[in-house]
Structures are given as C-alpha cells and as structure tokens.
Design an enzyme around this catalytic site. Structure first.
Site, PDB file in Angstrom:
ATOM      1  N   SER A  29       0.802  -1.245   0.000  1.00 40.21           N
ATOM      2  CA  SER A  29       0.000   0.000   0.000  1.00 40.21           C
ATOM      3  C   SER A  29       0.823   1.278   0.000  1.00 40.21           C
ATOM      4  O   SER A  29       1.560   1.538   0.941  1.00 40.21           O
ATOM      5  CB  SER A  29      -0.858   0.097   1.259  1.00 40.21           C
ATOM      6  OG  SER A  29      -1.691  -0.989   1.404  1.00 40.21           O
ATOM      7  N   HIS A  60      -3.128   0.306  -5.603  1.00 44.31           N
ATOM      8  CA  HIS A  60      -2.431  -0.913  -6.002  1.00 44.31           C
ATOM      9  C   HIS A  60      -2.527  -1.063  -7.518  1.00 44.31           C
ATOM     10  O   HIS A  60      -3.600  -1.270  -8.068  1.00 44.31           O
ATOM     11  CB  HIS A  60      -3.053  -2.134  -5.324  1.00 44.31           C
ATOM     12  CG  HIS A  60      -2.938  -2.098  -3.838  1.00 44.31           C
ATOM     13  ND1 HIS A  60      -2.050  -2.882  -3.141  1.00 44.31           N
ATOM     14  CD2 HIS A  60      -3.572  -1.356  -2.924  1.00 44.31           C
ATOM     15  CE1 HIS A  60      -2.158  -2.616  -1.861  1.00 44.31           C
ATOM     16  NE2 HIS A  60      -3.082  -1.697  -1.700  1.00 44.31           N
ATOM     17  N   HIS A  82      -5.051  -8.959  -1.896  1.00 45.82           N
ATOM     18  CA  HIS A  82      -5.373  -9.157  -0.488  1.00 45.82           C
ATOM     19  C   HIS A  82      -6.532 -10.141  -0.411  1.00 45.82           C
ATOM     20  O   HIS A  82      -7.431 -10.111  -1.257  1.00 45.82           O
ATOM     21  CB  HIS A  82      -5.791  -7.832   0.156  1.00 45.82           C
ATOM     22  CG  HIS A  82      -4.690  -6.829   0.231  1.00 45.82           C
ATOM     23  ND1 HIS A  82      -4.442  -5.935  -0.792  1.00 45.82           N
ATOM     24  CD2 HIS A  82      -3.765  -6.592   1.184  1.00 45.82           C
ATOM     25  CE1 HIS A  82      -3.399  -5.180  -0.452  1.00 45.82           C
ATOM     26  NE2 HIS A  82      -2.963  -5.556   0.736  1.00 45.82           N
ATOM     27  N   TYR A  84      -8.931 -10.086   1.537  1.00 45.51           N
ATOM     28  CA  TYR A  84     -10.213  -9.400   1.783  1.00 45.51           C
ATOM     29  C   TYR A  84     -10.900  -8.971   0.494  1.00 45.51           C
ATOM     30  O   TYR A  84     -12.071  -8.611   0.500  1.00 45.51           O
ATOM     31  CB  TYR A  84     -10.044  -8.218   2.743  1.00 45.51           C
ATOM     32  CG  TYR A  84      -9.109  -7.119   2.279  1.00 45.51           C
ATOM     33  CD1 TYR A  84      -9.430  -6.280   1.215  1.00 45.51           C
ATOM     34  CD2 TYR A  84      -7.897  -6.911   2.926  1.00 45.51           C
ATOM     35  CE1 TYR A  84      -8.580  -5.274   0.796  1.00 45.51           C
ATOM     36  CE2 TYR A  84      -7.031  -5.916   2.517  1.00 45.51           C
ATOM     37  CZ  TYR A  84      -7.376  -5.100   1.449  1.00 45.51           C
ATOM     38  OH  TYR A  84      -6.519  -4.128   1.039  1.00 45.51           O
ATOM     39  N   GLU A  85     -10.166  -9.012  -0.616  1.00 44.71           N
ATOM     40  CA  GLU A  85     -10.811  -8.701  -1.894  1.00 44.71           C
ATOM     41  C   GLU A  85     -11.712  -9.849  -2.344  1.00 44.71           C
ATOM     42  O   GLU A  85     -12.457  -9.715  -3.311  1.00 44.71           O
ATOM     43  CB  GLU A  85      -9.751  -8.420  -2.963  1.00 44.71           C
ATOM     44  CG  GLU A  85      -8.977  -7.132  -2.696  1.00 44.71           C
ATOM     45  CD  GLU A  85      -7.761  -6.982  -3.599  1.00 44.71           C
ATOM     46  OE1 GLU A  85      -7.944  -6.781  -4.799  1.00 44.71           O
ATOM     47  OE2 GLU A  85      -6.627  -7.106  -3.096  1.00 44.71           O
ATOM     48  N   ALA A 112       1.917  -2.069   4.995  1.00 47.94           N
ATOM     49  CA  ALA A 112       1.497  -1.092   5.989  1.00 47.94           C
ATOM     50  C   ALA A 112       0.859  -1.886   7.120  1.00 47.94           C
ATOM     51  O   ALA A 112       0.175  -2.884   6.870  1.00 47.94           O
ATOM     52  CB  ALA A 112       0.478  -0.141   5.380  1.00 47.94           C
ATOM     53  N   MET A 210      -2.929  -7.003   7.008  1.00 54.83           N
ATOM     54  CA  MET A 210      -3.841  -7.876   6.250  1.00 54.83           C
ATOM     55  C   MET A 210      -3.148  -8.500   5.043  1.00 54.83           C
ATOM     56  O   MET A 210      -3.806  -8.883   4.077  1.00 54.83           O
ATOM     57  CB  MET A 210      -5.056  -7.061   5.772  1.00 54.83           C
ATOM     58  CG  MET A 210      -5.782  -6.292   6.867  1.00 54.83           C
ATOM     59  SD  MET A 210      -7.068  -5.216   6.177  1.00 54.83           S
ATOM     60  CE  MET A 210      -7.506  -4.235   7.633  1.00 54.83           C
ATOM     61  N   SER A 211      -1.826  -8.605   5.089  1.00 57.45           N
ATOM     62  CA  SER A 211      -1.112  -9.088   3.888  1.00 57.45           C
ATOM     63  C   SER A 211       0.144  -9.853   4.268  1.00 57.45           C
ATOM     64  O   SER A 211       0.290 -10.304   5.410  1.00 57.45           O
ATOM     65  CB  SER A 211      -0.736  -7.882   3.012  1.00 57.45           C
ATOM     66  OG  SER A 211       0.256  -7.098   3.651  1.00 57.45           O
ATOM     67  N   ASN A 234      -0.187   3.538  11.855  1.00 55.20           N
ATOM     68  CA  ASN A 234      -1.117   3.974  12.916  1.00 55.20           C
ATOM     69  C   ASN A 234      -0.926   3.077  14.122  1.00 55.20           C
ATOM     70  O   ASN A 234      -0.356   1.985  14.011  1.00 55.20           O
ATOM     71  CB  ASN A 234      -2.568   3.846  12.412  1.00 55.20           C
ATOM     72  CG  ASN A 234      -2.874   2.434  11.936  1.00 55.20           C
ATOM     73  OD1 ASN A 234      -2.573   2.080  10.788  1.00 55.20           O
ATOM     74  ND2 ASN A 234      -3.436   1.620  12.802  1.00 55.20           N
ATOM     75  N   HIS A 246      -8.472   4.155   6.044  1.00 49.40           N
ATOM     76  CA  HIS A 246      -7.545   3.795   4.965  1.00 49.40           C
ATOM     77  C   HIS A 246      -6.752   5.025   4.518  1.00 49.40           C
ATOM     78  O   HIS A 246      -5.585   4.931   4.169  1.00 49.40           O
ATOM     79  CB  HIS A 246      -8.320   3.185   3.794  1.00 49.40           C
ATOM     80  CG  HIS A 246      -7.443   2.651   2.696  1.00 49.40           C
ATOM     81  ND1 HIS A 246      -6.447   1.716   2.911  1.00 49.40           N
ATOM     82  CD2 HIS A 246      -7.397   2.922   1.369  1.00 49.40           C
ATOM     83  CE1 HIS A 246      -5.839   1.442   1.767  1.00 49.40           C
ATOM     84  NE2 HIS A 246      -6.400   2.167   0.816  1.00 49.40           N
TER      85      HIS A 246
HETATM   86  N1  HPA Z   1      -4.816  -3.016  11.134  1.00 51.56           N
HETATM   87  C1  HPA Z   1      -4.749  -3.843  10.074  1.00 51.56           C
HETATM   88  N2  HPA Z   1      -4.132  -3.528   8.952  1.00 51.56           N
HETATM   89  C2  HPA Z   1      -3.528  -2.334   8.892  1.00 51.56           C
HETATM   90  C3  HPA Z   1      -3.561  -1.423   9.958  1.00 51.56           C
HETATM   91  C4  HPA Z   1      -4.241  -1.799  11.138  1.00 51.56           C
HETATM   92  O1  HPA Z   1      -4.315  -1.039  12.135  1.00 51.56           O
HETATM   93  N3  HPA Z   1      -2.857  -0.321   9.562  1.00 51.56           N
HETATM   94  C5  HPA Z   1      -2.423  -0.585   8.298  1.00 51.56           C
HETATM   95  N4  HPA Z   1      -2.832  -1.774   7.887  1.00 51.56           N
END
Ligand code: HPA
Length: 272
Positions: A29, A60, A82, A84-85, A112, A210-211, A234, A246
C-alpha cells in the site's frame, strides 16, 4: 495453478529475453513508488499474465516489473492481492512462483501495518522477524505441487536471520530507526476492534496487518529467502484516540515511503 506460474514465466522470458532477476520485491500500500524507480524496466500488467489476479484496492497498480535497482536485477510485484478482496488464498501461488521461476532466490516484502507496541510511533519502520497467520486460511491449501516444495513446509526460518542482519546493517548505515517484531496477519477488510488488538498483543504480535503472510508462506514453500519491513501507519485500534481509516494508512505510508524506499534500495544493493 502451478501451470499458471510456468506459463507466466515462459511468457515473460519470451517477451523480455535475457533477464535474470535475483531479488523479488512485493510492494505494498502506497509503497509502489519503488517500482517506478526500476531502471531499464519492462512491465507486464497482471491482466496479461496467466493466473494473475486483478487487484481492486486503491493505490495498487497490478504490474510485474523487471529491471535493475541499485545495480541488481529485480522482479517487482507492484500491487498485491489481499484476501479481503475475496480471492482465495491460493491466488498468491502464481505471483510468487513466477518470481521464483524467473530466478529470484530472495523475496523482499513491504506492507502497511498497525502498531501494537505502545512506544511505537506512526511512520516508524518495523523489520518483521516472525509472523502469526491469523487469516484462518493458507495459500498452500489443496493438492501439493511437489515440484515447488513439500506438503508440510517448515516455517521456522520464515524470515531469514542473515537477511535480517543485512537489513539492520543497512538501516544503521542510513541512520534509520528500525523496530523489529512479529507481524500478525488478519483477514480484514475491517480494522480490528480494541478487543482484537488486545488479543493480538496477548499473542505476542508487535504489528497487525492484512497481507504478506500468504506470500511468505508460498515463498518459503519453494525455498526462497524472505525479508519483510512494515511501515507502522497507525497505532492499533483503541491504543490512540484517532479512528482508523484507509486514508490515514495511505497518508503515513506515503510519509514514510521515501525512507522505506531508500532502505530497500540499500538492501537490494547488497546483492550486487
Ligand atoms: N490493522 C490492520 N491492517 C492495517 C492497519 C491496522 O491497524 N494499519 C495498516 N494496515
């Protein structure tokens, strides 16, 4: 599925003969900018490669780029899939195996992630030293292709100790603060609840995302050495006041991207 990787590698070798990438890169990302710095580049949109999926999420691009970075031949996946897609986990098999068939012995991944350590600061980088597969699925489900690797591959040295040492040396030379720790991958697309963040902390994870885990599993299965770095975009949900978004993820990924790109370029240069 494994036929797709063979077909994709053959197509690439036919259209871009004489390339010999040593290092594969998976750019996450907001970090795809590194793909644009590849010199002498030939790019293949995923749509032209058999078995390659079309990424859907913002930021992406979805190209395989061959070329030179820091004087080293590389093959980059710019844009990743991902789970989740809605793709099955096995979708990552052809992507990683194509890099392997093209000659890559090493796979470098960026992502990320949310920070789970209270002393972490958004924008910092974390070297992944181990992972927890919290996605409830596995990219090696189904019939095993013995030509790539064994049915029950070990995940003990998923993140090569030698490559970790190399990455730390480059970070120290560049004066970059590199945290380290365990990355837990969850399925997404929801960000976590504060209770889930406490679960991840209790499990011993230092970052959540998530990756990455699916690609590392497929890479280890076929014997590639892996190194991975997270941008902590974050604090995990409930650890700071802000609501996660996001946009924030992309904003901090963007802010840290220059530092991460220099680190990865320096690291790749050690293979020259
Ligand atoms: N959680 C899951 N995936 C993420 C996060 C998060 O806080 N930040 C960036 N990708």
């Amino acid at each position: 599925m494994s036929e797709d990787a063979r077909k994709a590698a053959a197509l690439i070798e036919e259209r871009a003969p004489g390339r010999n990438p040593k290092v594969g890169l998976v750019l996450g990302s907001g970090l795809g900018g590194l793909g644009d710095q590849v010199e002498d580049a030939v790019a293949f949109p995923f749509s032209e490669l058999p078995g390659f999926p079309q990424p859907t999420v913002e930021g992406h691009a979805g190209r395989l780029i061959l070329g030179t970075l820091s004087g080293v031949e590389v093959a980059c996946l710019q844009g990743r899939v991902h789970l989740y897609e809605g793709h099955p986990a096995t979708t990552v098999q052809p992507l990683v195996r194509t890099l392997k068939l093209l000659g890559c012995e090493t796979l470098v991944l960026t992502n990320a992630a949310g920070a789970l350590d209270l002393d972490a600061k958004p924008g910092q980088l974390m070297l992944i030293t181990d992972h927890i597969n919290g996605q409830g699925t596995n990219p090696l489900l189904g019939k095993n292709d013995d030509s790539f690797g064994p049915r029950f591959p070990a995940m003990t040295g998923a993140y090569s100790k030698a490559l970790q040492a190399r990455m730390k040396t480059v970070a120290a030379e560049q004066g970059v603060t590199l945290r380290e720790g365990t990355y837990i991958a969850l399925l997404g697309p929801t960000f976590e609840t504060p209770a889930e963040i406490r679960m991840c902390q209790a499990m011993g994870a230092n970052a959540v995302g998530m990756s990455t885990v699916p690609e590392v599993i497929v890479a280890r299965h076929c014997g590639m050495e892996c190194a991975a770095v997270s941008v902590l975009t974050n604090m995990g949900a409930g650890l700071a006041d802000e609501e996660l978004s996001h946009d924030q993820t992309l904003e901090f990924a963007q802010k840290a991207s220059a530092t991460l790109q220099e680190l990865i370029k320096g690291f790749v240069g050690t293979f020259a």
